[in-house]
Scaffold this active site. Sequence first.
Site, PDB file in Angstrom:
ATOM      1  N   ASP A 118      32.212 -24.755 -13.400  1.00 17.40           N
ATOM      2  CA  ASP A 118      31.880 -23.192 -12.808  1.00 17.40           C
ATOM      3  C   ASP A 118      33.993 -22.340 -13.028  1.00 17.40           C
ATOM      4  O   ASP A 118      34.442 -23.776 -13.459  1.00 17.40           O
ATOM      5  CB  ASP A 118      32.160 -22.648 -11.758  1.00 17.40           C
ATOM      6  N   HIS A 170      33.470 -27.243 -10.137  1.00 17.62           N
ATOM      7  CA  HIS A 170      34.786 -26.532 -11.103  1.00 17.62           C
ATOM      8  C   HIS A 170      35.810 -27.506 -11.963  1.00 17.62           C
ATOM      9  O   HIS A 170      36.212 -28.503 -11.720  1.00 17.62           O
ATOM     10  CB  HIS A 170      35.054 -25.668  -9.847  1.00 17.62           C
TER      11      HIS A 170
END
Length: 292
Positions: free
Chosen positions: A112, A251
Amino acid sequence: MAGVVALCAALLVPVISGCGATAEPSGPGGGRPASSVSPSPSPDRAGGGEGTGDTAAGERAAAAARFARWDLKPLPAAPAPPASPPVRTGGGKVPVISEIPTRDKVVFLTFDDGAEKDPEFVRMMRELKVPFTMFLTDAAIRSDYGYFTPLAALGNGVANHTLTHPNLRTLGAEAQRREICGQQRKLAGTYGATPRLMRPPYGNWNEDTRAAAASCGVEAIVLWRESMQITNMQYQRADRKLRPGDIILAHFRGPSELKGTSMTEMTANLLRHVQEQGFAVARLEDYIGRAR
């Protein structure tokens, strides 16, 4: 990157939300690497390879050598994509999923935001050929859109994570539509294909989110079952085990968020969890869509 981190801190969302602190319980450390859109699926993916005789043995040896350069063992080979995707789209409301209904012993990797842009991660993924989906936020990637181009060229999906990473449940319907549709246009213009998938920041969504996503051309809203931190993985289930079809959240983060650990080291730790539990990694987009 500072803007995205500030958003996370201001909202005080726990790590499991997908945008929070990186503190974690102590666990096994990971080895360091040897050196410090939805494109068409790649025909050469992670694992031992398929074939017969000398060809198969050669492919397994090549895979073992690639993974060994990152202090890893090879992952099992992923099965062929299903002829009929188990998550069907286009039948009404946009589906919201945390896992894929499948008996295949596969999991799906997602990364992400896009704040960290580590060149070693590009090299790692080019060598290991592990598929993943990137849920990108414009506020995090605009400093270097080009960083993600070679990752997409490897066959990894480019997906929507909104323009500015807000908590969508705090916004009205039109504001949600601007965040989602605006990022659809940005990503399509930058990477050449309109994203099929969208992830709401922090995993927070409501029915206005589904309606906005549908109006922007999103086919599915994707959440997760596990969240990778630095060395350990957070599980939503009490047995703390991966299951077939699980979607894993990670992430684009670097040493400042990972207590000195690089993104490649964090990713290596993630792949160790997957390999130790005997799972292959498959391409998420191959399991979502209209029947072929």
